[in-house]
Structures are given as structure tokens and as C-alpha cells.
Design an enzyme around this catalytic site. Structure first.
Site, PDB file in Angstrom:
ATOM      1  CG  MET A 228     -51.132 -59.659  52.825  1.00 35.88           C
ATOM      2  SD  MET A 228     -52.857 -59.291  52.406  1.00 35.88           S
ATOM      3  CE  MET A 228     -52.759 -57.548  51.966  1.00 35.88           C
TER       4      MET A 228
ATOM      5  CB  SER B  96     -61.713 -56.329  49.469  1.00 32.67           C
ATOM      6  OG  SER B  96     -61.386 -55.612  50.644  1.00 32.67           O
TER       7      SER B  96
ATOM      8  CG  HIS C 141     -57.201 -60.323  55.977  1.00 27.18           C
ATOM      9  ND1 HIS C 141     -56.633 -59.595  54.948  1.00 27.18           N
ATOM     10  CD2 HIS C 141     -56.160 -60.789  56.718  1.00 27.18           C
ATOM     11  CE1 HIS C 141     -55.330 -59.620  55.078  1.00 27.18           C
ATOM     12  NE2 HIS C 141     -55.015 -60.333  56.147  1.00 27.18           N
TER      13      HIS C 141
ATOM     14  CG  MET D 119     -57.243 -53.065  58.400  1.00 26.08           C
ATOM     15  SD  MET D 119     -56.777 -51.847  57.151  1.00 26.08           S
ATOM     16  CE  MET D 119     -57.069 -52.793  55.652  1.00 26.08           C
TER      17      MET D 119
ATOM     18  CG  ASP E 120     -56.220 -58.484  49.728  1.00 24.32           C
ATOM     19  OD1 ASP E 120     -56.469 -57.635  48.856  1.00 24.32           O
ATOM     20  OD2 ASP E 120     -56.615 -58.391  50.904  1.00 24.32           O
ATOM     21  N   GLY E 121     -54.326 -57.544  46.873  1.00 26.83           N
ATOM     22  CA  GLY E 121     -53.546 -56.331  46.679  1.00 26.83           C
ATOM     23  C   GLY E 121     -53.248 -56.065  45.219  1.00 26.83           C
ATOM     24  N   GLY E 122     -53.894 -55.060  44.663  1.00 27.04           N
ATOM     25  CA  GLY E 122     -53.636 -54.704  43.272  1.00 27.04           C
ATOM     26  C   GLY E 122     -54.170 -55.703  42.266  1.00 27.04           C
TER      27      GLY E 122
ATOM     28  CG  MET F 121     -54.825 -57.364  57.877  1.00 28.98           C
ATOM     29  SD  MET F 121     -54.892 -56.269  56.441  1.00 28.98           S
ATOM     30  CE  MET F 121     -56.660 -56.267  56.166  1.00 28.98           C
TER      31      MET F 121
ATOM     32  CG  ASP G  28     -59.441 -56.181  54.115  1.00 29.89           C
ATOM     33  OD1 ASP G  28     -58.811 -57.228  54.284  1.00 29.89           O
ATOM     34  OD2 ASP G  28     -59.625 -55.665  52.995  1.00 29.89           O
TER      35      ASP G  28
ATOM     36  CG  HIS H 126     -61.230 -60.108  51.753  1.00 30.69           C
ATOM     37  ND1 HIS H 126     -60.627 -61.279  52.155  1.00 30.69           N
ATOM     38  CD2 HIS H 126     -60.392 -59.111  52.117  1.00 30.69           C
ATOM     39  CE1 HIS H 126     -59.461 -61.002  52.725  1.00 30.69           C
ATOM     40  NE2 HIS H 126     -59.310 -59.684  52.730  1.00 30.69           N
TER      41      HIS H 126
ATOM     42  CB  SER I 260     -59.793 -49.944  44.381  1.00 32.35           C
ATOM     43  OG  SER I 260     -58.592 -50.574  43.981  1.00 32.35           O
TER      44      SER I 260
ATOM     45  N   GLY J  40     -56.487 -49.765  50.747  1.00 31.01           N
ATOM     46  CA  GLY J  40     -56.917 -50.234  49.444  1.00 31.01           C
ATOM     47  C   GLY J  40     -56.313 -49.383  48.342  1.00 31.01           C
ATOM     48  N   GLY J  41     -56.401 -49.890  47.123  1.00 34.41           N
ATOM     49  CA  GLY J  41     -55.973 -49.117  45.963  1.00 34.41           C
ATOM     50  C   GLY J  41     -54.485 -49.074  45.713  1.00 34.41           C
TER      51      GLY J  41
END
Length: 225
Positions: free
Chosen positions: A140, A11, A69, A40, A178-180, A71, A38, A36, A201, A147-148
Site C-alpha cells: 500500500m 480499481s 482486496h 472495506m 496500490d495508492g497514487g 480490507m 476493494d 481490483h 482515480s 481513493g484519490g
């Protein structure tokens, strides 16, 4: 996109935007399956990132498919911007689209792949009637916007329920998360049924992004069936 083949999608949200082209080239050479992107809008999520000009610029420098993506609140009104810019996959949020089937149809009519995403508090069952129409479902595993963030532990269970629902309705979309996502959480989500891992990240935040990507892939493969 082949089903059950593990994809890693770095990402760019966590990349150095001053050297974005170099960052994308680096992960392309490291074997990234998707890039990816993002988008936003500061409304649907509490952050403002990029738009069609960046998608177009990335399309000009990489052959890796762009997974865009959205958002954003107005995906139905601005979808063509991202298709015209070169998005290969367009993912919209179930929570933000009043006419989700129409958006998915528009993406397919443009010859691209269509995905739907859901936030952590959205019931998996809410996607039942769209699953047979989409190419990808994005779970998600953090609340979107930044991020992070730390992986929400219950996300693996949500992926399991989604995979079971897909089987129940006869659908076979790719299941992305997506996420962590890192080398620790990747095996958990793959075991639950995910086949597309989005990491920001955990790749771009490391001194050796290529090595980090390889480590995530290796860890995930330990749980592939």
C-alpha cells in the site's frame, strides 16, 4: 500469473457505482489484466464499500480475473463468502489476520490465488515467513480507506526492500502496488520492482479511462527490465 509481465489492475473504488458494469466493460476492452475490488468494513479502514453480492455480479459480466482486496477485520471468518462469489485472487492484510498462513492455505485449497497486503507503516520484514506461500504481495502506497490519495514517496524504497527480501528467501510472488499510481508514479514503482499496478482515480477519474490506462501502461514499460 506469469512473473515479470506487467499487469494493470483498475480499481473499481473510483468507478461510478451507478454504472459499474459499464465501467468494468470499458476497462476490460481497454486491456485491463485484473479488476481490483476493494472490500472495506468501516473497522479495519475508515470506509465502508461493498461485499460478496457485488463480487458475484462482476464475475457474471467479465472474464477479467477479479482481484479482491479484503480490507476487513474478519477475513478469516468471511473468506468463503468471497471465494463462493467468484474471487480469483484474494488479498488479505497481514495486520488483520491472526492466522495468516491458515487463510492463505484456505485460498489455495479453493483453487484460487492468495495475496497478502501491508500498510505503509508495516515493516517489510514482517512478511518474511509468508513470502514463499503467497502468489502476490500488495504494497500500500497510501493509507488504505479512500481513493484519490497522494502517493507516499517512500513507497518505492519499500518495494525495493520487498523485492530484495523475496530474492533472499527464494520467493517469487508478484509485487503489486496500490495508492497514487498514475503515469508519473508508475515508472518509479516498476523500476523498484513492482509488476502489478493498481490504479483507481487515475483511470476512472479521467474523461477517457481507456486512454488513461494505456498511458499508465506505456509509462511503466519505460522502466521494465
Amino acid at each position: 500469473m506469469a512473473r515479470n509481465e506487467l499487469f494493470i489492475a483498475p480499481s473499481i473504488l473510483s468507478a461510478d457505482f451507478a454504472r459499474l458494469g459499464d465501467a468494468v466493460k470499458l476497462v476490460e476492452q481497454a486491456g485491463a489484466d485484473l479488476i481490483h475490488v476493494d472490500v472495506m468494513d468501516g473497522h479495519f479502514v475508515p470506509n465502508l464499500t461493498i461485499g460478496p453480492p457485488v463480487v458475484r455480479a462482476l464475475k457474471a459480466i467479465t472474464d477479467v480475473p477479479l482481484d479482491v482486496h479484503l480490507m476487513i477485520d474478519n477475513a478469516e471468518a468471511t473468506l468463503d463468502w468471497y471465494l463462493d462469489a467468484g474471487a480469483d485472487i484474494v488479498v488479505v492484510h497481514a495486520e488483520a489476520c491472526d492466522h495468516l498462513h491458515r487463510v492463505v492455505q484456505s485460498v489455495h485449497e479453493a483453487g484460487r490465488l492468495a495475496g497478502v497486503s501491508m500498510n505503509p507503516a508495516t515493516p517489510v520484514e514482517a512478511l518474511r515467513d509468508i513470502l514463499t506461500d503467497v502468489d502476490l504481495v500488495l504494497v500500500m502506497s497510501v493509507n488504505p480507506g479512500f481513493g484519490g490519495q497522494a502517493f507516499i514517496p517512500g513507497s518505492a524504497g519499500r518495494i525495493e526492500r520487498l523485492a530484495a527480501l523475496c530474492t533472499e528467501v527464494g520467493a517469487s510472488p508478484r509485487i503489486a502496488v496500490d495508492g497514487g499510481i498514475d503515469a508519473t508514479t508508475a515508472p518509479l514503482v516498476v523500476e523498484a520492482g513492482a509488476d502489478t499496478l493498481i490504479a483507481g482515480s487515475a483511470i476512472f477519474g479521467k474523461q477517457d479511462p481507456a486512454g488513461a490506462l494505456a498511458a499508465i501502461r506505456a509509462a511503466a514499460r519505460t522502466r521494465l527490465v
